[in-house]
Design a protein around this motif. Sequence first.
Motif, short mmCIF file in Angstrom:
data_model
loop_
_atom_site.label_atom_id
_atom_site.label_comp_id
_atom_site.label_asym_id
_atom_site.label_seq_id
_atom_site.Cartn_x
_atom_site.Cartn_y
_atom_site.Cartn_z
N ILE A 14 0.86 -1.19 0.00
CA ILE A 14 0.00 0.00 0.00
C ILE A 14 0.89 1.23 0.00
CG2 ILE A 14 -1.75 1.29 1.28
CD1 ILE A 14 -2.64 -1.41 2.49
N VAL A 15 0.65 2.14 -0.93
CA VAL A 15 1.43 3.37 -1.00
C VAL A 15 0.94 4.38 0.03
CG1 VAL A 15 2.14 5.31 -2.47
CG2 VAL A 15 1.89 3.01 -3.45
N ARG A 16 -0.39 4.59 0.09
CA ARG A 16 -0.95 5.64 0.92
C ARG A 16 -2.46 5.55 0.90
NH1 ARG A 16 -3.22 9.26 -2.61
NH2 ARG A 16 -2.37 9.34 -4.72
N LEU A 17 -3.12 6.31 1.80
CA LEU A 17 -4.55 6.51 1.64
C LEU A 17 -4.80 7.33 0.38
CD1 LEU A 17 -6.13 9.28 3.88
CD2 LEU A 17 -3.74 9.29 3.16
N SER A 18 -6.01 7.26 -0.15
CA SER A 18 -6.27 7.90 -1.43
C SER A 18 -7.53 8.75 -1.44
CB SER A 18 -6.39 6.84 -2.52
OG SER A 18 -6.90 7.38 -3.71
N HIS A 19 -8.69 8.18 -1.06
CA HIS A 19 -9.94 8.90 -1.25
C HIS A 19 -11.03 8.37 -0.34
CE1 HIS A 19 -10.04 5.45 -4.05
NE2 HIS A 19 -11.34 5.44 -3.82
N VAL A 20 -12.07 9.17 -0.20
CA VAL A 20 -13.23 8.82 0.60
C VAL A 20 -14.47 9.20 -0.18
CG1 VAL A 20 -13.18 11.05 1.81
CG2 VAL A 20 -14.38 9.12 2.86
N GLU A 21 -15.53 8.39 -0.04
CA GLU A 21 -16.83 8.71 -0.62
C GLU A 21 -17.79 9.03 0.52
OE1 GLU A 21 -19.07 6.50 -4.01
OE2 GLU A 21 -19.91 5.77 -2.11
N HIS A 61 -9.15 12.36 -8.00
CA HIS A 61 -9.97 12.77 -6.87
C HIS A 61 -9.45 12.19 -5.56
CE1 HIS A 61 -11.84 9.04 -8.49
NE2 HIS A 61 -11.95 8.72 -7.21
N CYS A 62 -9.73 12.91 -4.50
CA CYS A 62 -9.48 12.41 -3.14
C CYS A 62 -10.77 12.35 -2.33
CB CYS A 62 -8.45 13.27 -2.43
SG CYS A 62 -8.99 14.96 -2.10
N MET A 63 -11.82 12.97 -2.84
CA MET A 63 -13.12 12.95 -2.17
C MET A 63 -14.22 12.89 -3.21
SD MET A 63 -14.79 15.65 0.60
CE MET A 63 -13.92 14.94 2.01
N ILE A 64 -15.21 12.04 -2.95
CA ILE A 64 -16.41 11.96 -3.77
C ILE A 64 -17.59 12.32 -2.90
CG2 ILE A 64 -17.84 10.53 -5.28
CD1 ILE A 64 -15.40 8.58 -5.43
N LEU A 65 -18.33 13.34 -3.27
CA LEU A 65 -19.59 13.67 -2.63
C LEU A 65 -20.71 13.04 -3.43
CD1 LEU A 65 -18.93 17.46 -1.93
CD2 LEU A 65 -18.53 15.54 -0.38
N LYS A 66 -21.49 12.18 -2.82
CA LYS A 66 -22.53 11.44 -3.51
C LYS A 66 -23.89 11.78 -2.91
CE LYS A 66 -23.98 6.69 -4.62
NZ LYS A 66 -23.64 5.25 -4.47
N LYS A 67 -24.82 12.17 -3.76
CA LYS A 67 -26.17 12.49 -3.28
C LYS A 67 -26.80 11.25 -2.65
CE LYS A 67 -29.93 15.11 -3.01
NZ LYS A 67 -30.73 14.19 -2.17
N ALA A 68 -27.32 11.41 -1.43
CA ALA A 68 -27.89 10.29 -0.70
C ALA A 68 -29.08 10.76 0.12
CB ALA A 68 -26.83 9.66 0.21
N ASP A 69 -29.98 9.83 0.43
CA ASP A 69 -31.13 10.17 1.26
C ASP A 69 -30.73 10.36 2.72
OD1 ASP A 69 -32.85 10.03 -0.91
OD2 ASP A 69 -33.24 7.88 -0.60
N PRO A 71 -27.12 10.59 5.43
CA PRO A 71 -25.66 10.71 5.46
C PRO A 71 -24.99 9.38 5.80
CG PRO A 71 -26.72 12.40 6.82
CD PRO A 71 -27.77 11.40 6.47
N SER A 72 -23.92 9.07 5.12
CA SER A 72 -23.14 7.87 5.42
C SER A 72 -21.82 7.98 4.69
CB SER A 72 -23.89 6.60 4.99
OG SER A 72 -24.03 6.54 3.58
N VAL A 73 -20.96 6.99 4.92
CA VAL A 73 -19.69 6.88 4.22
C VAL A 73 -19.74 5.66 3.33
CG1 VAL A 73 -17.18 6.71 4.49
CG2 VAL A 73 -18.53 7.95 6.19
N GLY A 74 -19.41 5.83 2.05
CA GLY A 74 -19.47 4.72 1.12
C GLY A 74 -18.26 3.83 1.16
N GLY A 305 -19.86 10.45 15.04
CA GLY A 305 -19.11 10.02 13.86
C GLY A 305 -20.07 9.66 12.74
N SER A 306 -19.51 9.37 11.58
CA SER A 306 -20.29 9.03 10.39
C SER A 306 -20.34 7.53 10.21
CB SER A 306 -19.65 9.67 9.15
OG SER A 306 -19.62 11.08 9.26
N VAL A 307 -21.55 7.00 10.02
CA VAL A 307 -21.71 5.55 9.85
C VAL A 307 -21.27 5.15 8.44
CG1 VAL A 307 -23.58 5.42 11.52
CG2 VAL A 307 -24.11 5.77 9.09
N PHE A 308 -20.80 3.93 8.32
CA PHE A 308 -20.52 3.35 7.01
C PHE A 308 -21.80 2.72 6.49
CE2 PHE A 308 -16.30 3.46 8.94
CZ PHE A 308 -15.57 4.03 7.92
N ASP A 309 -22.07 2.94 5.22
CA ASP A 309 -23.33 2.53 4.61
C ASP A 309 -23.56 1.03 4.78
OD1 ASP A 309 -25.67 2.69 3.17
OD2 ASP A 309 -24.69 2.60 1.22
N GLY A 310 -24.63 0.68 5.49
CA GLY A 310 -25.04 -0.71 5.64
C GLY A 310 -24.22 -1.54 6.61
#
Length: 326
Positions: A14-21, A61-69, A71-74, A305-310
């Motif tokens: 692993i090189v590094r962290l990269s991105h969050v949705e 990208h390092c962040m993706i904002l995704k429209k959701a009903d 809030p959660s982390v993808g 904190g933010s829940v992870f989806d599902g």
Amino acid sequence: MPIPAPNLYPPFNIVRLSHVELGVTDLAWSRGFYVDTLGLQVTHEDAGHIYLRAMEERGHHCMILKKADQPSVGVLGFKVWDEADLDRAEHWFRGRGLPTQWIERPFMGRVLRTCDPFGIPLEFYARMDRLPPIHQQYRLYRGVRPLRIDHFNMFSSNVDQSAQFYSDIGFRVTEYTEDAETGRSWAVWMHRKGGVHDVAFTNGTGPRLHHTAFWVPTPLNIIDLLDLMSTTGYLENIERGPGRHGISNAFFLYIRDRDGHRTEIYCSDYQTVDPDLEPIRWDLKDPQRQTLWGAPAPRSWFELGSVFDGVPLVESDLKAQPIIAP
């Protein structure tokens, strides 16, 4: 429990962290917060997504904002060294009985989706679309002038087990907080890229994302952001800081968006590339652990904190508490 010894020859690199949705309920509001106020750069947007990068980043990208009903982390994303490491990662996760799937992602090559033993959704890739450099286009700098994504911090119901798992895949402990009464780890900081951390784990109901952090040029950029937020309608989104951490020595600010997703603005930690670097131990009750200047964090910082989806939540059985602001 003992801190895991450095694993200098992990099963894949692993090189590094990269991105969050992040799942957000109002894309327009989130754009005003992350783009117009913080200063992240839009690389693509459509009716359901906004893709962002920071000023020094060449990946799409390092962040993706995704429209959701709700809030959660993808997903949390990590870059590996090459395509062969992706295949080695799939083999390793399958060998641990964890699910693996090859998925399609815009602007990326092959992507391996999996999870850790607590259910945190992870994805690994070797290739992402490369964009022209913008770090010298100073007309684009605004907000807090975010240079790059720096780390993720997650709530874990068992920090020692989280530390061991991520050590197995090559993350190395730089600092940790120990509960003196039980000898268990209350929090750990672990890195791949040579800073204090790419990932950290904090005791609590989990798994949840505590925060995503962005590296900025200087503490003065944080002061500028505070002035901006306090005069443009974002005063209530300032949660904690500014201050200097005892752990990591970094200057920090914590802010939260309308959906509760927490961002740390971060600078001035130290280099950790030596393979024999000894982890630094902190006692949970040390008032300088949280903030070198002695100021405790607010209760929200330890509980929200933010829940992870599902992903179902599990309460920690370690009930030790640090010093909390009244």
